[in-house]
Scaffold this motif. Structure first.
Motif, mmCIF file in Angstrom:
data_model
loop_
_atom_site.group_PDB
_atom_site.id
_atom_site.type_symbol
_atom_site.label_atom_id
_atom_site.label_comp_id
_atom_site.label_asym_id
_atom_site.label_seq_id
_atom_site.Cartn_x
_atom_site.Cartn_y
_atom_site.Cartn_z
ATOM 1 N N ALA A 273 33.516 38.298 43.159
ATOM 2 C CA ALA A 273 34.610 39.081 44.239
ATOM 3 C C ALA A 273 35.271 37.397 44.222
ATOM 4 C CB ALA A 273 33.230 38.500 45.436
ATOM 5 N N ASN A 274 36.650 37.284 44.639
ATOM 6 C CA ASN A 274 37.038 35.373 44.842
ATOM 7 C C ASN A 274 36.425 33.991 44.809
ATOM 8 O OD1 ASN A 274 36.843 37.258 47.664
ATOM 9 N ND2 ASN A 274 38.115 35.580 47.776
ATOM 10 N N THR B 65 50.786 25.454 43.058
ATOM 11 C CA THR B 65 50.128 26.033 43.368
ATOM 12 C C THR B 65 49.769 26.308 41.640
ATOM 13 O OG1 THR B 65 50.383 26.988 45.617
ATOM 14 C CG2 THR B 65 49.811 28.746 45.080
ATOM 15 N N TYR B 66 48.174 26.968 41.472
ATOM 16 C CA TYR B 66 47.914 27.877 40.156
ATOM 17 C C TYR B 66 47.098 28.855 41.103
ATOM 18 C CZ TYR B 66 48.611 22.559 38.821
ATOM 19 O OH TYR B 66 49.052 22.213 38.414
ATOM 20 N N CYS B 67 47.711 30.043 40.080
ATOM 21 C CA CYS B 67 46.760 31.466 39.892
ATOM 22 C C CYS B 67 44.951 31.258 38.856
ATOM 23 C CB CYS B 67 46.638 32.601 40.224
ATOM 24 S SG CYS B 67 46.508 33.951 40.215
ATOM 25 N N CYS B 68 43.686 31.192 39.510
ATOM 26 C CA CYS B 68 42.662 31.269 38.748
ATOM 27 C C CYS B 68 42.025 32.195 38.623
ATOM 28 C CB CYS B 68 41.733 30.405 39.471
ATOM 29 S SG CYS B 68 42.549 28.808 39.408
ATOM 30 N N GLY B 69 42.596 33.785 38.828
ATOM 31 C CA GLY B 69 41.700 34.969 39.366
ATOM 32 C C GLY B 69 43.350 36.072 39.007
ATOM 33 N N VAL B 70 42.585 37.820 38.781
ATOM 34 C CA VAL B 70 43.280 38.341 38.477
ATOM 35 C C VAL B 70 42.698 39.928 39.409
ATOM 36 C CG1 VAL B 70 45.095 40.346 37.002
ATOM 37 C CG2 VAL B 70 44.017 38.276 36.679
ATOM 38 N N PRO B 71 43.191 39.887 40.463
ATOM 39 C CA PRO B 71 42.626 41.002 41.705
ATOM 40 C C PRO B 71 42.679 42.617 40.881
ATOM 41 C CG PRO B 71 44.162 39.694 42.389
ATOM 42 C CD PRO B 71 44.655 39.925 41.163
ATOM 43 N N VAL B 72 41.735 42.960 40.972
ATOM 44 C CA VAL B 72 40.743 44.293 40.236
ATOM 45 C C VAL B 72 40.860 45.158 41.325
ATOM 46 C CG1 VAL B 72 39.850 46.279 39.203
ATOM 47 C CG2 VAL B 72 40.621 43.765 38.700
ATOM 48 N N ASN B 73 40.373 44.950 42.693
ATOM 49 C CA ASN B 73 40.241 45.929 43.661
ATOM 50 C C ASN B 73 39.558 44.992 45.427
ATOM 51 O OD1 ASN B 73 37.555 46.130 42.304
ATOM 52 N ND2 ASN B 73 37.005 46.011 44.159
ATOM 53 N N VAL B 74 40.201 45.860 45.863
ATOM 54 C CA VAL B 74 40.158 44.766 47.375
ATOM 55 C C VAL B 74 38.769 45.699 47.507
ATOM 56 C CG1 VAL B 74 40.744 44.785 49.974
ATOM 57 C CG2 VAL B 74 42.374 44.804 47.695
ATOM 58 N N GLN B 75 37.693 44.872 48.086
ATOM 59 C CA GLN B 75 36.972 44.944 48.850
ATOM 60 C C GLN B 75 36.346 45.084 50.644
ATOM 61 O OE1 GLN B 75 34.952 46.848 47.141
ATOM 62 N NE2 GLN B 75 33.072 45.513 46.272
ATOM 63 N N ALA B 76 35.928 45.789 51.223
ATOM 64 C CA ALA B 76 36.398 45.709 52.351
ATOM 65 C C ALA B 76 35.372 46.719 52.673
ATOM 66 C CB ALA B 76 37.681 46.054 53.379
ATOM 67 N N PRO B 77 34.122 46.621 54.171
ATOM 68 C CA PRO B 77 33.517 47.841 54.753
ATOM 69 C C PRO B 77 34.168 48.660 55.548
ATOM 70 C CG PRO B 77 32.872 45.127 55.886
ATOM 71 C CD PRO B 77 34.439 45.091 54.793
ATOM 72 N N MET B 78 33.586 50.047 54.806
ATOM 73 C CA MET B 78 33.884 51.429 55.508
ATOM 74 C C MET B 78 32.778 51.637 56.226
ATOM 75 S SD MET B 78 36.710 51.628 53.957
ATOM 76 C CE MET B 78 37.695 52.987 53.936
ATOM 77 N N MET C 252 35.223 41.308 57.738
ATOM 78 C CA MET C 252 34.959 39.962 56.240
ATOM 79 C C MET C 252 35.187 41.368 54.827
ATOM 80 S SD MET C 252 32.751 37.806 55.078
ATOM 81 C CE MET C 252 32.427 35.978 55.991
ATOM 82 N N GLY C 253 36.108 40.980 54.470
ATOM 83 C CA GLY C 253 36.146 41.785 52.876
ATOM 84 C C GLY C 253 36.537 40.900 51.978
ATOM 85 N N GLY C 254 36.844 41.117 50.439
ATOM 86 C CA GLY C 254 37.040 40.223 49.257
ATOM 87 C C GLY C 254 37.951 40.528 48.250
ATOM 88 N N VAL C 255 38.027 39.938 47.178
ATOM 89 C CA VAL C 255 39.181 41.143 46.494
ATOM 90 C C VAL C 255 38.006 40.154 44.794
ATOM 91 C CG1 VAL C 255 41.158 40.771 44.699
ATOM 92 C CG2 VAL C 255 41.209 40.515 46.841
ATOM 93 N N ASN C 256 38.191 41.692 44.540
ATOM 94 C CA ASN C 256 36.953 41.449 43.217
ATOM 95 C C ASN C 256 38.192 41.346 41.672
ATOM 96 O OD1 ASN C 256 35.088 41.390 44.977
ATOM 97 N ND2 ASN C 256 33.252 43.356 43.653
ATOM 98 N N GLY C 257 37.984 40.539 40.885
ATOM 99 C CA GLY C 257 38.668 40.367 39.579
ATOM 100 C C GLY C 257 38.313 39.772 38.519
ATOM 101 N N TYR C 258 38.922 39.894 37.614
ATOM 102 C CA TYR C 258 37.939 38.749 36.359
ATOM 103 C C TYR C 258 39.706 37.494 36.640
ATOM 104 C CZ TYR C 258 37.774 43.473 34.715
ATOM 105 O OH TYR C 258 37.172 44.696 34.207
ATOM 106 N N ALA C 259 37.989 36.548 35.931
ATOM 107 C CA ALA C 259 39.088 34.949 35.805
ATOM 108 C C ALA C 259 38.644 34.873 33.598
ATOM 109 C CB ALA C 259 37.970 34.225 36.404
ATOM 110 N N VAL C 260 38.732 34.283 33.493
ATOM 111 C CA VAL C 260 38.374 33.432 32.223
ATOM 112 C C VAL C 260 37.820 32.461 32.263
ATOM 113 C CG1 VAL C 260 39.705 32.973 29.885
ATOM 114 C CG2 VAL C 260 40.483 34.395 31.068
#
Length: 501
Positions: free
Chosen positions: A126-127, A169-182, A373-381
């Motif tokens: 998660a972010n 501004t730097y970007c440190c991750g690549v979003p894959v999916n949005v997380q939010a309560p359902m 409250m939500g989040g964005v899950n993604g990849y980092a190196v």
């Protein structure tokens, strides 16, 4: 999905040439923070490159390397991750690049373990987790403009992985999916007369999944008819889900769009009304709402019909579906019939509306949208990898339209890619609409967020206990008491960040 690898590598090379000037500037920092904030352990195998400021992504694609990928546990257990790495390894076989399961706990502490060589090359998190690694340069800033997913992901999702150093501004991750309560519920557990008595606006959607007042009323009714059954059930202990009730009435985590930890705002606005809503909901549950028991047993309890509804994230749809299929098979259905029936009866939808007053017993309430409250899950190196370009190639492959769409099909996620979200259908589009209009509040992407959980959990636990205390023994007797309790949460979080560190 794994074919045409030669053309894919040519495209990557062209993109690298186009982005080279940009990369020079971006990678001058070679970490997601400036030199002054480093102060961390370094080793020759990894972060020494980050500290020295070398441009790690402007070299050739490494060959004959193995990259370790830390993935989500659900993606592994449901078979998606195996499908992903098999396809990637086929695409890059002629270059000898192999992706493998890092075989580590998904909550690995990269900051402490990475410098000693124990850690993944690529991590999916998660972010808020990923961005905690930014300050100590444990992850690399990424040349995201060269990735094929770049134009398909909205700015609101990219922002979850951005950090600013010296006005850059730097970007440190690549979003894959949005997380939010359902809201998850069982359509086959609706009362037989719901269309006559639980659909006041005659829109074909049960009232109890459209607003919390009706869900509260139905929960009371269902439990009174059968004490072994419940309506809505969810652990109040879970800050991720409970905090949205506070946000809906003006609360927030940190000020200035979650970037200023000096301003803690769980008590802001009329957040006490959200706490009151939770207190009322606890009254139609059992004592398992006090801790995380309901969170862990919701899959089986929704499956066997004990619970009518609960909250969870989109990526858990397949887990709920599996449990429901097992139940139908136990009732005598064959595998295919059970799967189709589960698909028909397991409904995942957006959150119900809240009463403006906070009173769930109000018969004709003015309704407001619920925030979450939500989040964005993604990849980092990892900054400790020896093959950064191979890692970037993996991320480019994993965030392609084909793989993200497949991830959505297998796990039920809400894709970060716009084209994949469109393919996923109505729910993903609604989540994005809520993200854009502010009804999904992303978890702060700063390290101070780690201090919010214990004070908030303590408050929500006490709130749940109140439902099972006698009248005079209740800790929070009224709205002013709830306000005071939330103000204490703010103070505790602030002290943990600034006074006690």
């Amino acid at each position: 999905m794994g074919g045409n690898s030669a053309e894919k590598r040519k495209q990557m090379k062209r993109k690298k040439e186009v982005a080279l000037l940009l990369l020079t500037a971006v990678l001058a920092a070679a970490g997601c923070a400036d030199e002054k904030t480093t102060g961390e352990k370094t080793t020759e195998s990894g972060s020494a490159a980050a500290v020295s400021g070398s441009s790690v992504f402007d070299g050739e694609l490494e060959e004959n390397v193995t990259i370790r990928v830390l993935e989500n546990d659900t993606a592994i257990s449901k078979g998606y991750f195996e499908e992903l790495i098999t396809a990637f390894n086929e695409a890059y076989a002629d270059q000898g690049i192999t992706a493998v399961d890092a075989n580590m706990d998904q909550y690995l502490d990269l900051a402490n373990d990475g410098p000693y060589g124990y850690g993944p090359d690529v991590l999916y998190q998660a972010n808020d987790v990923i961005m905690q690694y930014a300050k100590g340069k444990h992850i690399y800033p990424l040349p995201v403009q060269q990735l094929s997913c770049y134009e398909q992901i909205p700015e609101s999702a990219w922002k979850a992985y951005e950090t600013t150093v010296d006005s850059t501004t730097y970007c440190c991750g690549v979003p894959v999916n949005v997380q939010a309560p359902m809201l998850y519920y069982r359509a086959d557990l609706l009362p037989e007369d719901w269309q006559e008595n639980w659909d006041e606006d005659q829109n074909g959607v049960p009232d109890m999944v459209e607003n919390w007042n009706d869900l509260y009323a139905y929960s009371k009714e269902r439990h009174e008819e059968n004490p072994a059954q419940y309506g809505y059930m969810k652990s109040l202990y879970d800050v991720y889900f409970s905090s949205g009730f506070l946000f809906s009435y003006g609360g927030y985590v940190f000020g200035e769009e979650n970037t200023n930890p000096e301003d803690v705002g769980f008590s802001a606005g009329e957040a006490e009304k959200g706490a009151w809503v939770l207190q009322q909901l606890a009254g139609v549950m059992n004592e398992e709402c006090i801790d995380d028991t309901i969170t862990t047993n919701a899959y089986s309890k929704l499956g066997d019909g004990t619970y009518f509804a609960t909250l969870s994230t989109p990526d858990m749809y397949s887990t709920f579906a599996d449990e429901l299929e097992k139940e139908y098979e136990a009732e005598g259905m064959n595998e295919e019939e059970a799967r189709e029936t589960a698909k028909q009866n397991l409904i995942m939808t957006t959150l119900p509306k809240l009463p403006e007053s906070g009173d769930l017993s109000e018969s004709d309430p003015v309704l407001i949208d619920m925030k979450a409250m939500g989040g964005v899950n993604g990849y980092a190196v990892s900054a400790y990898t020896k093959a950064p370009n191979a890692c970037l190639a993996f991320i480019d492959f994993a965030t392609s339209y084909e793989m993200v769409t497949r991830r959505s099909e297998m796990l039920g996620i809400a894709p970060a890619r716009g084209d994949a979200a469109e393919s996923a259908g109505d729910i993903s589009e609604k989540i994005y609409a809520n993200l854009e209009n502010g009804n999904v509040v992303l978890m702060p992407s700063i390290s101070e967020v780690s201090q919010i959980w214990t004070p908030a959990q303590t408050f929500f636990t006490d709130l749940a206990k109140d439902a099972f205390r006698s009248g005079s023994g209740k800790k929070y007797q009224d709205l002013p008491a709830l306000k005071s309790g939330l103000e204490q949460v703010d103070t505790q979080i602030h002290d943990a960040i600034y006074t006690l560190k």
